[in-house]
Design an enzyme around this catalytic site. Structure first.
Site, PDB file in Angstrom:
ATOM      1  N   LYS A  43       0.826  -1.201   0.000  1.00 13.45           N
ATOM      2  CA  LYS A  43       0.000   0.000   0.000  1.00 13.45           C
ATOM      3  C   LYS A  43       0.862   1.253   0.000  1.00 13.45           C
ATOM      4  O   LYS A  43       0.382   2.351  -0.247  1.00 13.45           O
ATOM      5  CB  LYS A  43      -0.892   0.024   1.254  1.00 13.45           C
ATOM      6  CG  LYS A  43      -1.821  -1.151   1.405  1.00 13.45           C
ATOM      7  CD  LYS A  43      -2.532  -1.051   2.778  1.00 13.45           C
ATOM      8  CE  LYS A  43      -3.258  -2.313   3.110  1.00 13.45           C
ATOM      9  NZ  LYS A  43      -3.729  -2.293   4.526  1.00 13.45           N
ATOM     10  N   ASP A 103      14.965  -0.064   0.873  1.00 12.47           N
ATOM     11  CA  ASP A 103      15.651  -0.075   2.163  1.00 12.47           C
ATOM     12  C   ASP A 103      16.760  -1.129   2.089  1.00 12.47           C
ATOM     13  O   ASP A 103      17.841  -0.856   1.582  1.00 12.47           O
ATOM     14  CB  ASP A 103      14.593  -0.370   3.232  1.00 12.47           C
ATOM     15  CG  ASP A 103      15.108  -0.251   4.645  1.00 12.47           C
ATOM     16  OD1 ASP A 103      16.106   0.435   4.872  1.00 12.47           O
ATOM     17  OD2 ASP A 103      14.496  -0.862   5.550  1.00 12.47           O
ATOM     18  N   ASP A 159       3.661   3.647   6.132  1.00 10.62           N
ATOM     19  CA  ASP A 159       3.080   3.392   7.452  1.00 10.62           C
ATOM     20  C   ASP A 159       4.089   2.893   8.469  1.00 10.62           C
ATOM     21  O   ASP A 159       5.180   2.434   8.146  1.00 10.62           O
ATOM     22  CB  ASP A 159       1.990   2.321   7.341  1.00 10.62           C
ATOM     23  CG  ASP A 159       2.588   0.911   7.187  1.00 10.62           C
ATOM     24  OD1 ASP A 159       3.493   0.733   6.346  1.00 10.62           O
ATOM     25  OD2 ASP A 159       2.169  -0.002   7.924  1.00 10.62           O
TER      26      ASP A 159
HETATM   27  P1  IMP Z   1      13.302  -3.604   1.815  1.00 10.68           P
HETATM   28  O1  IMP Z   1      12.892  -4.946   1.333  1.00 10.68           O
HETATM   29  O2  IMP Z   1      14.097  -3.681   3.089  1.00 10.68           O
HETATM   30  O3  IMP Z   1      13.992  -2.750   0.772  1.00 10.68           O
HETATM   31  O4  IMP Z   1      12.003  -2.882   2.298  1.00 10.68           O
HETATM   32  C1  IMP Z   1      11.187  -2.197   1.482  1.00 10.68           C
HETATM   33  C2  IMP Z   1       9.857  -1.984   2.140  1.00 10.68           C
HETATM   34  O5  IMP Z   1       9.947  -1.912   3.576  1.00 10.68           O
HETATM   35  C3  IMP Z   1       9.315  -0.653   1.696  1.00 10.68           C
HETATM   36  O6  IMP Z   1       8.585  -0.795   0.490  1.00 10.68           O
HETATM   37  C4  IMP Z   1       8.459  -0.272   2.852  1.00 10.68           C
HETATM   38  O7  IMP Z   1       7.174  -0.841   2.713  1.00 10.68           O
HETATM   39  C5  IMP Z   1       9.156  -0.866   4.058  1.00 10.68           C
HETATM   40  N1  IMP Z   1      10.005   0.145   4.692  1.00 10.68           N
HETATM   41  C6  IMP Z   1      11.341   0.298   4.582  1.00 10.68           C
HETATM   42  N2  IMP Z   1      11.781   1.348   5.291  1.00 10.68           N
HETATM   43  C7  IMP Z   1      10.679   1.900   5.846  1.00 10.68           C
HETATM   44  C8  IMP Z   1      10.468   3.053   6.670  1.00 10.68           C
HETATM   45  O8  IMP Z   1      11.373   3.826   7.046  1.00 10.68           O
HETATM   46  N3  IMP Z   1       9.180   3.281   7.038  1.00 10.68           N
HETATM   47  C9  IMP Z   1       8.142   2.490   6.661  1.00 10.68           C
HETATM   48  N4  IMP Z   1       8.293   1.434   5.872  1.00 10.68           N
HETATM   49  C10 IMP Z   1       9.553   1.133   5.465  1.00 10.68           C
END
Ligand code: IMP
Ligand code: MG
Length: 184
Positions: A43, A103, A159
């Site tokens: 979302k 992230d 969120d």
């Molecule tokens: P990754 O797989 O670690 O790159 O995470 C990506 C997903 O984690 C993003 O699409 C977000 O939904 C969530 N995410 C990563 N960092 C944050 C943050 O600082 N706040 C909220 N959601 C996050």
């Protein structure tokens, strides 16, 4: 009150709007004359997605995927589950994934591998935010709104535990807001 847990506003409404307009213009130029499908990742990308498509000046199709990564609310595990798949086939079409944050990069890596297996004509990514400090896998967005330091951020669709999505700006969440919940 949601706003009591906000430590600082990181990106204001007008900063976001200005950058989204630039991204829309760039994407319009780059995909001129191509059959483009914008894939919003639910979302978190909803605000970015709905603002971005109105700044893209060429005809596009839109579709959505919803994914969840297993793990706690503020830490991703890298194991991704598809909750909602695309409605339309993407074979032979130019696909642009619209994501909120990169992230660790694990979610995006999964999404790219999954969509590439469907043989699109091309596959690129536009992300509103990038937290390069936390990367676990070598992956980048092709178009990026803002590179930000390693803070947990909320707002503009993003969120924490399903809260804060409706804030019109991107803010740093007070760590006390999630540390206290983690202890419960
Ligand atoms: P990754 O797989 O670690 O790159 O995470 C990506 C997903 O984690 C993003 O699409 C977000 O939904 C969530 N995410 C990563 N960092 C944050 C943050 O600082 N706040 C909220 N959601 C996050
Ligand atoms: Mg996301």
């Amino acid at each position: 009150m949601e706003k009591d847990s906000i430590q600082a506003v990181l990106l204001t409404e007008s900063q976001i709007a200005e950058r989204v307009e630039q991204l829309g213009k760039q994407i319009s130029q780059d995909y001129q004359g191509n059959d483009l499908v914008l894939v919003g990742i639910l979302k978190g990308a909803i605000c970015f997605f709905s603002d971005l498509i109105r700044q893209v000046e060429i005809p596009v199709n839109i579709d959505f995927m919803a994914v969840s990564s297993y793990g706690s609310a503020s830490q991703t595990s890298g194991v991704v589950k598809i909750l909602k798949d695309l409605d339309m086939p993407i074979e032979g079409r130019h696909v642009l994934i619209v994501e909120d944050i990169v992230d660790t990069g694990l979610t995006l890596n999964y999404l790219k591998t999954n969509l590439l297996s469907r043989n699109p004509a091309s596959l690129k990514v536009v992300a509103l935010l990038d937290k390069p400090d936390r990367r676990q896998i070598d992956i980048q967005a092709d178009y990026l709104g803002f590179s930000i330091p390693d803070h947990f951020v909320v707002g503009y669709g993003i969120d924490y535990a399903e809260q804060y999505r409706s804030l019109p700006y991107v803010a740093i969440l007070d760590p006390a807001a999630y540390q206290s919940q983690a202890k419960e």
